[in-house]
Design an enzyme around this catalytic site. Structure first.
Site, PDB file in Angstrom:
ATOM      1  N   SER A 119       0.762  -1.144   0.018  1.00 16.10           N
ATOM      2  CA  SER A 119      -0.017  -0.021   0.033  1.00 16.10           C
ATOM      3  C   SER A 119       0.753   1.192   0.045  1.00 16.10           C
ATOM      4  CB  SER A 119      -0.760  -0.029   1.271  1.00 16.10           C
ATOM      5  OG  SER A 119      -0.120  -0.375   2.488  1.00 16.10           O
ATOM      6  N   HIS A 140      -2.540  -2.974  -6.219  1.00 13.10           N
ATOM      7  CA  HIS A 140      -2.871  -2.663  -4.795  1.00 13.10           C
ATOM      8  C   HIS A 140      -4.516  -2.834  -4.775  1.00 13.10           C
ATOM      9  CE1 HIS A 140      -3.375   0.799  -1.606  1.00 13.10           C
ATOM     10  NE2 HIS A 140      -3.616  -0.452  -1.025  1.00 13.10           N
ATOM     11  N   GLU A 152      -5.405  -0.021  -7.680  1.00 12.21           N
ATOM     12  CA  GLU A 152      -4.603   0.836  -8.180  1.00 12.21           C
ATOM     13  C   GLU A 152      -3.439   0.018  -8.691  1.00 12.21           C
ATOM     14  OE1 GLU A 152      -3.090   4.742  -5.565  1.00 12.21           O
ATOM     15  OE2 GLU A 152      -3.200   2.955  -4.412  1.00 12.21           O
ATOM     16  N   ASN A 190      -3.585   5.921  -0.746  1.00  7.92           N
ATOM     17  CA  ASN A 190      -2.845   6.303   0.672  1.00  7.92           C
ATOM     18  C   ASN A 190      -2.249   7.768   0.743  1.00  7.92           C
ATOM     19  OD1 ASN A 190      -3.771   3.875   2.359  1.00  7.92           O
ATOM     20  ND2 ASN A 190      -2.490   3.002   1.160  1.00  7.92           N
TER      21      ASN A 190
END
Length: 283
Positions: A119, A140, A152, A190
């Protein structure tokens, strides 16, 4: 390379979810974890998820059995040798991931793509531990994997176009919506989400509001389905801390400094839902 057998490292919440959607798409899936107990727990969770879908009429019993029949478990990385594509979903620990990719590079056939569900850890840094950096890519998934549509896809500096296209096509095959991100700490999701969660922890730390009120403001005021502190408990406070540390190390910007309260909870073993206690208590 056509992908018929898909490998997943880690039978936990993320790995099990990835294995479930891969098997549901028709692929044969090999799940690797370090113990039979971890694998049994992971398969049990997949079975529970599928049974719930059968009860809701989203899946028939025959389809459920077929999905489970496409799952195989192994306790060594060598067991992943037949795979054409392997995705790693181990703990968000850089040293652990480096070791896994070094071993996978030795075990897997040339041309096999090695994906990581990290992540926040830079893909280029992971790829550098292999002799096939052009075949390493970020994949991800969001949590919970069977429900969340987004994946992602992160190119490392050396990732080639074939690897990117095959990964994109796999995500679509899994019923997901892929989004491309470049290889910067935290990627897109993130880079935006974790500072928000960290700031919510600071608001609690500075007694700006109670945890319930902080979450209520974000749910009702910003129309978020979960408050940031509830979401942190779902993700795992140790994972949140690890991502914030990666962002801080990567940018050296004080706005990414992890809140001391977040670190205090992690040191106490209060990691959220998975330990029964985080910002909230779970029975």
């Amino acid at each position: 390379m056509e992908v018929k057998t898909f490998g997943v490292i880690g039978a936990g919440q993320m790995g099990g979810g990835i294995a479930q959607v891969a098997a549901a798409s028709g692929l044969n899936v090999i799940i690797m974890d370090v113990s039979d107990a971890a694998l049994e727990k992971g398969i049990g969770l997949i079975n529970k998820n599928l049974s719930r879908n059968v009860e809701k009429g989203k899946l028939d019993a025959g389809e459920k059995d077929a999905i489970l029949g496409r799952l195989k478990t192994v306790t060594t990385l060598e067991g992943l040798a037949p795979c054409e594509y392997v995705v790693e979903a181990a703990t968000e620990n850089e040293a652990l991931k480096f070791k896994i990719f070094e071993d996978l590079d030795r075990i897997c056939k040339p041309g096999v793509i090695l994906g990581t569900n990290t992540s926040s850890i830079p893909i280029g840094r992971i790829a550098a531990r292999t002799k096939r950096p052009e075949k390493v890519i970020g994949m991800h998934f969001m949590n919970p994997v069977p429900v969340m549509k987004l994946v992602e896809i992160i190119r490392g500096i050396a990732t080639d176009t074939e690897t990117f296209k095959l990964t994109w096509d796999l995500c679509v095959k899994f019923g997901k919506t892929p989004a491309e991100a470049n290889d910067f700490p935290g990627f897109i999701a993130n880079r935006i989400l974790m500072p928000m969660i960290n700031e919510a922890v600071f608001a609690l730390y500075h007694s700006v509001g109670r945890k319930e009120d902080i979450d209520t403001v974000m749910k009702l005021g910003m129309n978020h389905p979960m408050g940031p502190l509830e979401l942190a408990d779902l993700i795992g406070l140790d994972t949140c801390l690890a991502i914030m540390e990666t962002l801080y190390d990567g940018f050296r910007d004080s706005k990414y400094r992890p809140c001391p309260l977040l670190r205090k909870y992690v040191e106490a073993g209060w990691l959220g839902r998975k330990t029964g206690k985080g910002f909230y208590e779970y029975k």
